[in-house]
Design a protein around this motif. Structure first.
Motif, short mmCIF file in Angstrom:
data_model
loop_
_atom_site.label_atom_id
_atom_site.label_comp_id
_atom_site.label_asym_id
_atom_site.label_seq_id
_atom_site.Cartn_x
_atom_site.Cartn_y
_atom_site.Cartn_z
N MET A 410 0.99 -1.22 0.10
CA MET A 410 -0.05 0.03 0.01
C MET A 410 0.76 1.14 0.14
SD MET A 410 -3.17 0.87 2.94
CE MET A 410 -3.45 2.24 3.08
N GLN A 411 1.78 1.23 0.87
CA GLN A 411 2.85 2.30 0.77
C GLN A 411 3.50 2.64 -0.43
OE1 GLN A 411 2.99 3.80 3.77
NE2 GLN A 411 4.19 5.28 3.38
N VAL A 412 3.74 1.66 -1.33
CA VAL A 412 4.55 1.65 -2.38
C VAL A 412 3.64 2.80 -3.41
CG1 VAL A 412 4.93 0.70 -4.83
CG2 VAL A 412 5.89 -0.15 -2.51
N PHE A 413 2.25 2.70 -3.20
CA PHE A 413 1.19 3.29 -4.03
C PHE A 413 1.14 4.93 -3.60
CE2 PHE A 413 -1.58 0.59 -7.02
CZ PHE A 413 -0.67 -0.45 -6.69
N GLY A 414 1.64 5.24 -2.41
CA GLY A 414 1.79 6.40 -2.07
C GLY A 414 0.09 6.47 -1.72
N ILE B 433 -3.45 6.90 6.52
CA ILE B 433 -3.26 7.96 5.55
C ILE B 433 -2.05 8.82 6.16
CG2 ILE B 433 -5.13 9.46 6.68
CD1 ILE B 433 -4.12 9.14 2.97
N SER B 434 -1.85 8.97 7.49
CA SER B 434 -0.83 9.77 7.98
C SER B 434 0.60 9.57 7.37
CB SER B 434 -0.82 10.03 9.46
OG SER B 434 -0.44 8.88 9.82
N GLN B 435 0.76 8.13 7.34
CA GLN B 435 2.09 7.79 6.46
C GLN B 435 2.18 7.79 5.06
OE1 GLN B 435 1.24 3.79 8.01
NE2 GLN B 435 2.98 3.82 9.06
N LEU B 436 1.41 8.23 4.62
CA LEU B 436 1.14 8.53 3.10
C LEU B 436 1.15 9.91 2.51
CD1 LEU B 436 -1.51 5.91 2.30
CD2 LEU B 436 0.82 5.67 1.61
N TYR B 437 0.22 10.83 3.41
CA TYR B 437 0.06 12.13 2.58
C TYR B 437 1.06 13.04 3.10
CZ TYR B 437 -3.78 13.01 6.16
OH TYR B 437 -4.41 13.27 7.19
N GLU B 438 1.02 14.26 2.53
CA GLU B 438 2.12 15.35 2.76
C GLU B 438 3.56 14.89 2.91
OE1 GLU B 438 0.79 17.91 2.91
OE2 GLU B 438 -1.27 17.32 3.81
N GLY B 439 4.02 14.10 1.57
CA GLY B 439 5.11 13.45 1.60
C GLY B 439 5.04 12.19 2.25
N THR B 440 5.13 10.98 1.42
CA THR B 440 5.08 9.76 2.16
C THR B 440 6.28 9.50 3.19
OG1 THR B 440 6.78 8.80 0.61
CG2 THR B 440 4.36 8.35 0.08
N ASN B 441 6.26 8.90 4.06
CA ASN B 441 7.42 8.60 5.04
C ASN B 441 8.49 8.43 4.37
OD1 ASN B 441 5.58 9.41 6.77
ND2 ASN B 441 5.48 7.47 7.98
#
Lengths: 594, 594
Positions: A410-414, B433-441
């Motif tokens: 999931m993380q790969v998909f942003g 979502i917090s790990q994904l938005y505003e620039g992924t981690n």
């Protein structure tokens, strides 16, 4: 997300090149016909079914969920589920590894497990309907009377009936000693059962003609704890077609596996039949439970694979930023994100955990087949010991890693990973339950450390360690494998010392075992995977130059990744275990506040 | 799940005893009135609002989601959201830390951040409506003309208008250089903007009279990369009340934060106004982005706190099994599950991460206030450097830990954690979502290691390390703190060596930085938390015997837990970093297959 593609090449590698099931399976009485060709044709048929029939229902099933009608207490499964199940039955898959005496195809677990993995990848919610049913088959086959077997097994085998496991009640999950459902003898050999069961997967649905519930309940005057629990067969419909008062009171609203009906089952003087001996119900239920735990592990595995396929495809297609070392695709507006080391870290984590999990699954399937069919008692015992030791590891390590893997996919998909249409977040939600049910992963850890390791003074673990030790010895002079064998030998010694240390501490204070358990399980999981990756590298080196070098080089490269980037978790685990229970137990309950 | 209770006692500890904001804040020009009493009364009012108004809407908002009407292109927020927002405005919270020149209350970030945390705990989806709006306020305040400020700020401050950030497009998220939305000059100083923006949080809703979109777009003949992006103000309604053709084309279906409207925003020759200089839009947007990244961190923090409250309550109530060391509550049918070491491990992980995150948040808020208001330029620069260094850490480390914490809270509930009614799984989904938005981690990690550490040859990191070093030196003889100061000093040295090692390797091969980044960020996160926990223990020891020993002993105990069970992750991180980029980059793209 791309359409699911069954990993047939990797099944071939694991089954035929790594675990070499053909060296053993056709030599076992009853499995003479389970040749490599037979395996291949079943796997191919299952792949087609999973790819074409159930994978396309995965997203829609999640969106639709199951519908409950309170008026009729009936459940409708999502569109297409029933048809797919009918096809599955027609293809004979419900009876794949079932006894030919009851219409089964008599195939081994080494074939059944990869097919289960494929179902989990394609549509885990769907897979649970036949999955639970198979558990009921296994319990009746192992513990039922001849009459019970004759009555229920042919229908469970051909799939016209399905089955469930009814254990949990609102106030008791882990602690079945608290069970309240009671069974009163009717005087005619049957019992009248009353109580409420919750979290009953596939508890009610529209896919089969009848549902056979296996229900834990207490006989009158039974001991109050787990020694007073008996197992009963409670069919939805009696032989004469009349309705038994065992019915669905509601469906749960869940985070995931929404297309599986998780039912509240009310028993209101439902007629049931004792299976196995009175007050020995828990032991009977464990026939189903151990299989279910491996089934959970396969859910983590299958969902990790599905997520890997989605993430890898996306990582090759999605153009975003340039490689840190300079543009790799200067003709495109940006490079595909697979050029970025951190994206590769995530993809390789998925790949390394998934492929090792597949190898562990095949190894355990082979042990189960040996345990069941081998003519030699010692061979059966050795196999049984390895299965007992590694079942909690397979359940917890594979589901925790599956959750990690699906989250990484999931993380790969942003941000797109968070959007339902892409399908990646469903894999996360569907995977999450596998860490919770069939005994939480914390319970698995206690089972491993307490029952499987400390209770027999480490005998089973020593037997397993000996296998790893032998591998290391045999490859001591192998320069190609030195990068794996060196760290593996060192870790083996450390695992021995760590286990000894926990054992000594736990003799003084049992909380030391409770405190170490989760870290210990991951430690055993890692040494198991490290051993399997070293073995996979060994096989791959031997196959180089024979026409499929890309595949085998990928195995060797992934083994290196595992040793470099995942195995170092053991450094933390060892350090954490050393600090013992005090940091966990020091805070008194009242000061634990917000 | 219990009703949310704002952690006012811990805010008091962190703000007044640990970070001691009162030593600094009232000395800063403009914050003279932000005394401890004023802080306390605002915190109390915010706590009441969060506990009583928005927390009760959290579950229902998740179930209802936002409704989109394609005919009117309008969005209806879940029941109660609009009323709660009106109250929030009436209480003056939309203008809490806004400029009094535009109607704001002129309070510092040190007060605003804890209030933001409470909103995230109580109802993160709701909190994003005022949250995004505040970002728009900040960007216009920093970069707008006097006329723009006069036009928009009073409405954003009083909450009658809200704002958004419109960055992402279907083909570009991280890589804003690929942006396609274009802005044509109209000849009257305004621009005509056309394009499609996606993932626009609070992009359309029914809570305010107007929505002010801040939109990144390209001027004609602008450079093709990120240097050709400009920022525009695009109001939903013009001053004369007429509708601007900027509208919501759809809402996304998401895993979580379902009550927040994540909109596709179509601009079809929408009229916009340039803000800041042409082609400098990205720098302007970063005013919002840095705040948004800290906001993400607070989402991880707030959701971890909410999950901790749920899990702790359940762990004290749920009776299941006996303690390994013998029954603790023999009068009850079983012991509460908080007696089990593994349950405590999960609760303490939540507690340790949450309380350290709260301390980090307060520390950063104070630096932001100093950066903005301190009369001394060096003090401002020092503060700015620390904020720059630790913003990606706060974003990624706090959200990753928040996800861990919410998952552990769910795990404490066993199977019940998977059931929506309990509310625990929503916290997991909302946190994801917090790990994904505003620039992924992953992007945060590259920002930290590349831009914040390697780009200035470690200057900012050395400044930060000096603070930790000073703490260790000052407490070198403190026997009580020796258990923390010893490992902290050792880790500080190792972090220096590790950073140097990465820097040297990255000079030869930039992929070495990309490969190390994620592990490095967690390493810096851990040393930051280890330092904060040592400082919290120091404060707690000094306060013992003054009437609240249970609270302070819990701090010391939790510090010990952190050092024993969470900090050892650094052992793995160091080992993984040492293996470099090769294990990640060795597999060629074509062999990366399934």
């Amino acid at each position: 997300m791309p359409a699911y593609k069954a990993p047939l090449r990797d099944f071939d590698f694991v089954l035929n090149e790594l675990i070499r099931v053909q060296d053993t399976i056709p030599t076992l009485p009853g499995y003479e016909e389970a040749t490599q060709d037979i395996f291949a044709s079943y796997l191919e048929a299952a792949a087609q079914f999973c790819e074409n029939e159930i994978a396309p229902l995965n997203r829609s099933g999640d969106e639709a969920g199951c519908a409950y009608d309170p008026a009729t207490r009936s459940v409708t499964t999502p569109a297409g589920f029933k048809d797919a199940y009918r096809q599955f039955c027609e293809l004979g898959f419900t009876g794949l590894d079932c006894d030919p005496a009851y219409g089964g195809q008599g195939m081994p677990k080494t074939l059944a497990f990869p097919i289960m993995e494929m179902q989990c990848s394609a549509n885990v919610a769907w897979s649970m309907y036949p999955g639970l049913s198979h558990g009921a088959y296994a319990a009746i086959h192992a513990h039922g009377t001849d009459e019970q077997k004759a009555t229920y097994l042919p229908h469970l085998v051909d799939g016209s009936w399905t089955g469930t496991m009814c254990l949990t009640e609102p106030h008791c999950g882990t602690d079945l000693g608290l069970l309240k459902t009671r069974a009163e003898p009717n005087g005619d050999g049957s019992y009248s059962i009353t109580g409420t069961k919750i979290f009953i997967s596939a508890g009610e649905h529209d896919m089969s003609d009848n549902i056979i519930h296996l229900v834990l309940a207490r006989l009158p005057d039974a001991p109050k704890d787990v020694k007073g629990i008996s197992l009963f067969i409670v069919p939805k419909f009696h032989a004469d077609g009349s309705r038994n008062p065992v019915s669905c009171g509601a469906l749960e609203h869940k985070m995931g596996i929404k297309a599986n009906a998780t039912a509240v089952i009310n028993l209101d003087n439902a007629k049931g039949y004792l299976i196995g001996e009175p007050n020995k119900g828990l032991a009977c239920m464990f026939t189903m439970m151990n299989a279910a735990r491996l089934g959970c592990g396969m859910q983590g595995l299958g969902l990790g694979e599905a997520s890997f396929q989605g993430a890898l495809t996306y990582a090759k297609e999605r153009l975003q930023m340039r490689a840190l070392t300079g543009a790799k695709c200067p003709d495109k507006p940006a490079d595909p994100i697979i050029v970025h080391p951190d994206v590769r870290r995530m993809l390789l984590t998925q790949k390394a955990y998934t492929e090792a999990g597949r190898a562990l699954t095949a190894l355990l399937a082979l042990q189960l087949d040996i345990e069941e069919k081998h003519p030699d008692a010692e061979a059966r015992q050795d196999a049984a010991d390895l299965v007992a030791l590694l079942t909690p590891v397979a359940k917890a390590f594979m589901t925790d890693n599956g959750y990690t893997a699906t989250n990484m996919g999931m993380q790969v998909f942003g941000g797109h990973g968070f959007i339902r249409e892409w399908g990646m977040e469903q894999l996360v939600r569907d995977c999450r339950i596998s860490q919770l049910y069939e005994g939480t992963n914390g319970i698995q850890a206690i089972d491993l450390l307490g029952r499987k390791v400390l209770l027999d003074q480490g005998a089973k673990l020593r037997k397993f360690s000996k296998q790893i030790h032998k591998f290391c010895e045999a490859n001591a002079g192998n320069e190609q494998l030195a990068e794996f064998v060196g760290p593996l030998s060192k870790l083996l010694k450390e695992v021995g010392e760590t286990t000894m240390g926990i054992g000594m501490a736990a003799m003084m204070n049992k909380d030391e075992a409770g405190a170490a358990a989760t870290d210990f399980l991951r430690l055993i999981g890692h040494i198991t995977y490290a051993w399997l990756w070293a073995r996979m590298a060994e096989v791959a080196y031997a196959k180089l130059g024979q026409g499929d070098d890309a595949f085998y080089n990928a195995k060797i490269t992934t083994a290196r990744f595992y040793y470099a980037k995942l195995l170092p978790e053991v450094e933390s685990l060892k350090a954490q275990i050393k600090t013992g229970s005090k940091p966990l137990m020091a805070l008194d309950e009242d000061s634990f506040a917000f």
